[in-house]
Motif scaffolding. Structure first.
Motif, mmCIF file in Angstrom:
data_model
loop_
_atom_site.group_PDB
_atom_site.id
_atom_site.type_symbol
_atom_site.label_atom_id
_atom_site.label_comp_id
_atom_site.label_asym_id
_atom_site.label_seq_id
_atom_site.Cartn_x
_atom_site.Cartn_y
_atom_site.Cartn_z
ATOM 1 N N THR A 1 0.826 -1.209 0.000
ATOM 2 C CA THR A 1 0.000 0.000 0.000
ATOM 3 C C THR A 1 0.856 1.253 0.000
ATOM 4 O OG1 THR A 1 -1.783 -1.156 1.175
ATOM 5 C CG2 THR A 1 -1.824 1.252 1.207
ATOM 6 N N VAL B 1 0.631 3.971 -3.047
ATOM 7 C CA VAL B 1 0.257 5.370 -2.802
ATOM 8 C C VAL B 1 1.359 6.308 -3.299
ATOM 9 C CG1 VAL B 1 -0.075 7.108 -0.992
ATOM 10 C CG2 VAL B 1 -1.318 4.937 -0.885
ATOM 11 N N LEU C 1 -6.483 9.245 -6.740
ATOM 12 C CA LEU C 1 -6.197 8.712 -5.404
ATOM 13 C C LEU C 1 -7.440 8.160 -4.707
ATOM 14 C CD1 LEU C 1 -3.862 11.627 -4.234
ATOM 15 C CD2 LEU C 1 -3.163 9.416 -5.184
ATOM 16 N N PHE D 1 -7.517 4.916 -2.660
ATOM 17 C CA PHE D 1 -6.813 4.932 -1.368
ATOM 18 C C PHE D 1 -7.590 5.721 -0.320
ATOM 19 C CE2 PHE D 1 -3.466 4.828 -4.720
ATOM 20 C CZ PHE D 1 -3.088 3.508 -4.545
ATOM 21 N N THR D 2 -8.218 6.828 -0.718
ATOM 22 C CA THR D 2 -8.966 7.624 0.257
ATOM 23 C C THR D 2 -10.207 6.884 0.748
ATOM 24 O OG1 THR D 2 -10.177 8.757 -1.520
ATOM 25 C CG2 THR D 2 -8.174 9.818 -0.697
ATOM 26 N N LEU E 1 -2.313 11.335 2.454
ATOM 27 C CA LEU E 1 -2.027 9.934 2.130
ATOM 28 C C LEU E 1 -0.556 9.604 2.363
ATOM 29 C CD1 LEU E 1 -4.203 9.477 -1.066
ATOM 30 C CD2 LEU E 1 -4.402 8.113 1.030
ATOM 31 N N VAL F 1 0.798 6.711 4.947
ATOM 32 C CA VAL F 1 1.617 5.530 4.611
ATOM 33 C C VAL F 1 2.941 5.542 5.360
ATOM 34 C CG1 VAL F 1 0.525 5.137 2.378
ATOM 35 C CG2 VAL F 1 2.578 6.578 2.496
#
Length: 255
Positions: A40, A44, A54, A57-58, A89, A93
């Protein structure tokens, strides 16, 4: 108990430093959560770097929980709320990386002390005996492992190319483990420490020189050689199995 040579923590913030056997190491590098966190993070960072959408991912529940928690904090919340989606993001991460299990390759044993709770009271087990805790700190080191770790991150070329340099005839350091870093852009080497060369810092400096990596700047504009790895208690984040380029299991785990 299986033989072991170095220690590990399930997390770098609260976990005790315990023996890392081949079985423990194998279970961690094969762990699905470890693989998800590393995958991940890389996905990202790649999406942000390439300017891709994105949304996928959000929408992740893990990100949403982190964002709500972060923005609810008195001081950090106001700053976080002002960040772009991409910046949030990237911050998230980074916490995934920090939550990975880690290895302390240079230390075979840390001293044990009774564990206490936040109020300073001793923590007892089910039999009423004190729970012992091995804290990761310089003054708590009891035995070194004879290994040292070097970190070359954000390389301006594929990390595999740097690993190949260690295979050259006459390379002085015996490599026991080589793997990609969690960014996917770096190489971590675990080698036998050569006492005649000097301290860990001396071994790292001369190794970087031997590999042609002194004063080389990476993709972030910073030097790729991580000088903060000179401390014996420095952690190394757990890789995925697929990120391991080389491992000498016998010498890595047998003292």
């Amino acid at each position: 108990m299986e033989p072991y040579r170095f220690t590990f923590q399930n997390n770098q913030f609260t976990a005790s430093c315990e023996p890392c056997t081949a079985s423990v190491f194998g279970a961690l590098v094969r762990n699905a959560v470890v693989a998800w966190k590393i995958g991940t993070r890389q996905a990202v960072e790649r999406a942000v770097r390439e300017g891709k959408p994105l949304d996928e991912f959000t929408r992740l529940s893990d990100f949403q929980r982190w964002r709500i928690w972060q923005e609810s904090r008195p001081k950090a919340g106001q700053t976080t709320a002002l960040l772009t989606t991409a910046a949030k993001l990237l911050q998230w991460v980074q916490t995934l990386k920090w939550s990975l299990p880690d290895f302390i390759f240079a230390v075979r044993e840390f001293g044990a002390e009774p564990k206490t709770d936040k109020d300073g009271n001793q923590v007892l087990d089910a039999q009423g005996k004190p729970v012992m805790y091995r804290r990761r700190k310089q003054e708590n080191i009891k035995h070194l492992s004879g290994l040292f770790m070097s970190d070359y991150d954000h390389l301006p070329f594929p990390p595999q190319e740097l690993f190949e340099r260690t295979r050259a005839k006459g390379f002085p350091w015996k490599v026991r483990l080589a793997h990609l870093t969690s960014s996917g852009c770096g190489l971590r080497l675990v080698c036998e420490w050569i006492p005649e060369v000097g301290r860990i810092a001396d071994n790292q400096y001369l190794q970087a020189k031997e590999l042609g990596m002194l004063n080389v700047k990476g993709t972030t504009g910073k030097f790729v050689t991580d000088n903060s790895c000179v401390n014996a208690d420095r952690i190394s984040y757990c890789p995925r199995l697929q990120d391991i380029l080389y491992i000498d299991e016998d010498k890595l785990f047998n003292p």
